[in-house]
Design a protein around this motif. Sequence first.
Motif, mmCIF file in Angstrom:
data_model
loop_
_atom_site.group_PDB
_atom_site.id
_atom_site.type_symbol
_atom_site.label_atom_id
_atom_site.label_comp_id
_atom_site.label_asym_id
_atom_site.label_seq_id
_atom_site.Cartn_x
_atom_site.Cartn_y
_atom_site.Cartn_z
ATOM 1 N N ALA A 1 0.906 -1.118 -0.159
ATOM 2 C CA ALA A 1 -0.064 -0.029 0.001
ATOM 3 C C ALA A 1 0.958 1.284 -0.144
ATOM 4 O O ALA A 1 0.705 2.353 -0.641
ATOM 5 N N VAL A 2 2.081 1.234 0.826
ATOM 6 C CA VAL A 2 2.933 2.423 0.902
ATOM 7 C C VAL A 2 3.567 2.605 -0.682
ATOM 8 O O VAL A 2 3.704 3.643 -1.031
ATOM 9 N N ALA A 3 4.045 1.228 -1.095
ATOM 10 C CA ALA A 3 4.667 1.306 -2.448
ATOM 11 C C ALA A 3 3.599 2.159 -3.523
ATOM 12 O O ALA A 3 4.157 2.798 -4.458
ATOM 13 N N GLY A 4 2.452 1.714 -3.348
ATOM 14 C CA GLY A 4 1.388 2.370 -4.330
ATOM 15 C C GLY A 4 1.363 3.641 -4.248
ATOM 16 O O GLY A 4 1.326 4.291 -5.074
ATOM 17 N N GLY A 5 1.256 4.066 -2.931
ATOM 18 C CA GLY A 5 1.366 5.760 -2.663
ATOM 19 C C GLY A 5 2.492 6.400 -3.483
ATOM 20 O O GLY A 5 2.495 7.495 -4.188
ATOM 21 N N TYR A 6 3.640 5.516 -3.255
ATOM 22 C CA TYR A 6 4.927 6.369 -3.764
ATOM 23 C C TYR A 6 4.803 6.208 -5.379
ATOM 24 O O TYR A 6 5.382 7.101 -5.943
ATOM 25 N N PHE A 7 4.374 5.046 -5.882
ATOM 26 C CA PHE A 7 4.344 4.995 -7.289
ATOM 27 C C PHE A 7 3.589 6.374 -7.949
ATOM 28 O O PHE A 7 3.698 6.472 -8.851
ATOM 29 N N GLY A 8 2.497 6.641 -7.178
ATOM 30 C CA GLY A 8 1.556 7.552 -7.954
ATOM 31 C C GLY A 8 2.136 8.975 -7.668
ATOM 32 O O GLY A 8 1.949 9.663 -8.604
ATOM 33 N N VAL B 1 1.885 13.316 6.644
ATOM 34 C CA VAL B 1 2.420 14.379 5.672
ATOM 35 C C VAL B 1 2.211 14.193 4.399
ATOM 36 O O VAL B 1 1.772 14.366 3.503
ATOM 37 N N ALA B 2 2.595 12.738 3.998
ATOM 38 C CA ALA B 2 2.357 12.206 2.853
ATOM 39 C C ALA B 2 0.913 12.492 2.022
ATOM 40 O O ALA B 2 0.754 12.928 1.104
ATOM 41 N N ARG B 3 0.036 12.135 2.732
ATOM 42 C CA ARG B 3 -1.455 12.577 2.438
ATOM 43 C C ARG B 3 -1.825 13.710 2.163
ATOM 44 O O ARG B 3 -2.327 14.135 0.959
ATOM 45 N N ARG B 4 -1.487 14.609 3.139
ATOM 46 C CA ARG B 4 -1.646 15.962 2.947
ATOM 47 C C ARG B 4 -0.911 16.539 1.480
ATOM 48 O O ARG B 4 -1.604 17.250 0.858
ATOM 49 N N ALA B 5 0.359 16.151 1.530
ATOM 50 C CA ALA B 5 1.295 16.460 0.270
ATOM 51 C C ALA B 5 0.632 16.380 -0.996
ATOM 52 O O ALA B 5 0.723 16.926 -2.053
ATOM 53 N N LEU B 6 0.117 14.967 -0.992
ATOM 54 C CA LEU B 6 -0.586 14.481 -2.197
ATOM 55 C C LEU B 6 -1.580 15.131 -2.596
ATOM 56 O O LEU B 6 -2.132 15.532 -3.863
ATOM 57 N N MET B 7 -2.534 15.406 -1.392
ATOM 58 C CA MET B 7 -3.815 16.091 -1.771
ATOM 59 C C MET B 7 -3.718 17.715 -2.382
ATOM 60 O O MET B 7 -4.327 17.874 -3.260
ATOM 61 N N VAL B 8 -2.622 18.270 -1.785
ATOM 62 C CA VAL B 8 -2.034 19.744 -2.428
ATOM 63 C C VAL B 8 -1.734 19.514 -3.522
ATOM 64 O O VAL B 8 -2.143 20.236 -4.398
ATOM 65 N N SER B 9 -0.644 18.683 -4.136
ATOM 66 C CA SER B 9 -0.161 18.608 -5.360
ATOM 67 C C SER B 9 -1.235 18.119 -6.510
ATOM 68 O O SER B 9 -1.365 18.642 -7.332
ATOM 69 N N GLY B 10 -2.095 17.063 -5.956
ATOM 70 C CA GLY B 10 -3.197 16.602 -6.884
ATOM 71 C C GLY B 10 -4.271 17.693 -7.053
ATOM 72 O O GLY B 10 -4.624 17.886 -8.398
ATOM 73 N N LEU C 1 -1.297 14.629 -15.173
ATOM 74 C CA LEU C 1 -0.408 14.259 -13.956
ATOM 75 C C LEU C 1 -1.480 13.811 -12.609
ATOM 76 O O LEU C 1 -0.989 13.104 -11.879
ATOM 77 N N PHE C 2 -2.663 14.235 -13.085
ATOM 78 C CA PHE C 2 -3.657 14.047 -11.899
ATOM 79 C C PHE C 2 -3.651 12.370 -11.707
ATOM 80 O O PHE C 2 -4.098 12.324 -10.211
ATOM 81 N N PRO C 3 -3.773 11.593 -12.393
ATOM 82 C CA PRO C 3 -4.118 10.035 -12.161
ATOM 83 C C PRO C 3 -2.896 9.562 -11.024
ATOM 84 O O PRO C 3 -3.313 9.011 -10.014
ATOM 85 N N GLY C 4 -1.812 10.397 -10.887
ATOM 86 C CA GLY C 4 -0.585 9.895 -10.012
ATOM 87 C C GLY C 4 -1.385 10.042 -8.496
ATOM 88 O O GLY C 4 -1.159 9.158 -7.544
ATOM 89 N N PRO C 5 -1.221 11.366 -8.219
ATOM 90 C CA PRO C 5 -1.664 11.668 -6.631
ATOM 91 C C PRO C 5 -3.160 10.953 -6.479
ATOM 92 O O PRO C 5 -3.347 10.417 -5.277
ATOM 93 N N VAL C 6 -4.143 10.627 -7.466
ATOM 94 C CA VAL C 6 -5.357 9.936 -7.059
ATOM 95 C C VAL C 6 -5.013 8.506 -6.890
ATOM 96 O O VAL C 6 -5.547 8.013 -5.656
ATOM 97 N N PHE C 7 -4.209 7.850 -7.427
ATOM 98 C CA PHE C 7 -3.784 6.500 -7.370
ATOM 99 C C PHE C 7 -3.123 6.609 -5.815
ATOM 100 O O PHE C 7 -3.257 5.481 -5.119
ATOM 101 N N GLY C 8 -2.362 7.548 -5.706
ATOM 102 C CA GLY C 8 -1.477 7.474 -4.591
ATOM 103 C C GLY C 8 -2.177 7.552 -3.363
ATOM 104 O O GLY C 8 -2.176 7.098 -2.156
ATOM 105 N N LEU C 9 -3.219 8.329 -3.280
ATOM 106 C CA LEU C 9 -4.231 8.702 -2.203
ATOM 107 C C LEU C 9 -5.072 7.352 -1.953
ATOM 108 O O LEU C 9 -5.312 6.911 -0.912
ATOM 109 N N TRP C 10 -5.473 6.739 -2.958
ATOM 110 C CA TRP C 10 -6.246 5.345 -2.810
ATOM 111 C C TRP C 10 -5.384 4.566 -2.115
ATOM 112 O O TRP C 10 -6.071 3.647 -1.454
#
Length: 391
Positions: free
Chosen positions: A212-219, A279-288, A373-382
């Motif tokens: 799950a963590v790796a999936g977040g990193y991939f996004g 921190v990771a979740r908030r950063a992904l939300m902002v960049s997404g 670029l948007f699918p990356g943060p979406v997949f990462g947050l999921w």
Amino acid sequence: MNDLLRRYPLPVIVLAQLFGTSLWFSINGVWLSLAGELGLTESDLGRLTLAVQAGFIAGTLTIAVTGLADRFGASRIFALSSLLGALVNSGFIFAAGVPPIDFLLRFATGLCLAGIYPLGMKMVIAWTPKYAGSALAWLVGMLTLGTALPHLMRGATLGMPWEWPLMAASCLALAGGLLVFLLGDGPHLPKSSGRLPLSQGLAALRIPRFRAVAGGYFGHMWELYAFWTLTPLLIGRELQRLGEGEALIPWLSFAVIGIGSAGCIAGGRLSRTLGSEWVARRALMVSGTFCIVYPWLNGLAPVLLIFLLVVWGIAVVADSPQFSALASATAPRESVGSSLAVMNAVGFGLTLPAIWLTSGLWGQLNVWVVLLLFPGPVFGLWSLARYRLQT
């Protein structure tokens, strides 16, 4: 000397990482001078940049599959990789503009970097496990700053013999390797028996929380390097609207990318109290959010849009060290180095299609290309949501 270095292990590793990763974009940094002298084109730059990325991916996959990062001391692999990387980088001076030798040398540089970046992460965890998120933030911050430096050099080194900065990067890599060799391996990871199976580096992917963590990193990686590649184009668009020339593009690109190091460090401090996942979740939300909103703001004042790019530059990489910290905490203790290597390999592999797609469609879509670029943060947050469910 060794005792002094071991009193301050994190600054030593961070400095060595900055020195070692100076090899990564050393060619990009002197490209204007190099291209002017040898008649090379931007497509040649893309070819050589791709060679480094491909070499890094091949190297991290090799480390992951063979378990080399956990069979031998991380400091020894780091030091040897720095030495070989310095030699290969210096050899490029004699092969510049001579394909395919120049491509192979840059590919070899990427292979050597695979023994520097992931092993640097393992050393940070081995020396400072209590605050891994904060410590890794400094490490990735230095990588981010190293990524931005070529843009600074492109603006500052016109007229300078291009061989000099290349030799300087090699000398820095040698110094970084020596520092790590003298520091040695940290005390907080178990010693490997040296009998790890070849698939040890892939074993962590069977663990749901690590996956799950790796999936977040991939996004996150789908967005990160494509955004960094698009930065000069986005900056150039706003400068053109202002009626300014191209001279400011490298300076502002350095600012947008380099400010990410501050984002990494600030995120690391927040992780001490709020946790790496927060921190990771908030950063992904902002960049997404920027991915989906920025194109719709294209009619605003250019200065305001450049400011928004700076904010995006802070958020887009702030989550990277936190993913590494989460991965190190969920990976098998006996194969942390190999587990991080395989995560890096897949993540950097995803940067190739993302960069190819966005840069290739810039001419047709212009600023609207950032929607890709948007699918990356979406997949990462999921994927991070799955991590939370399993915690």
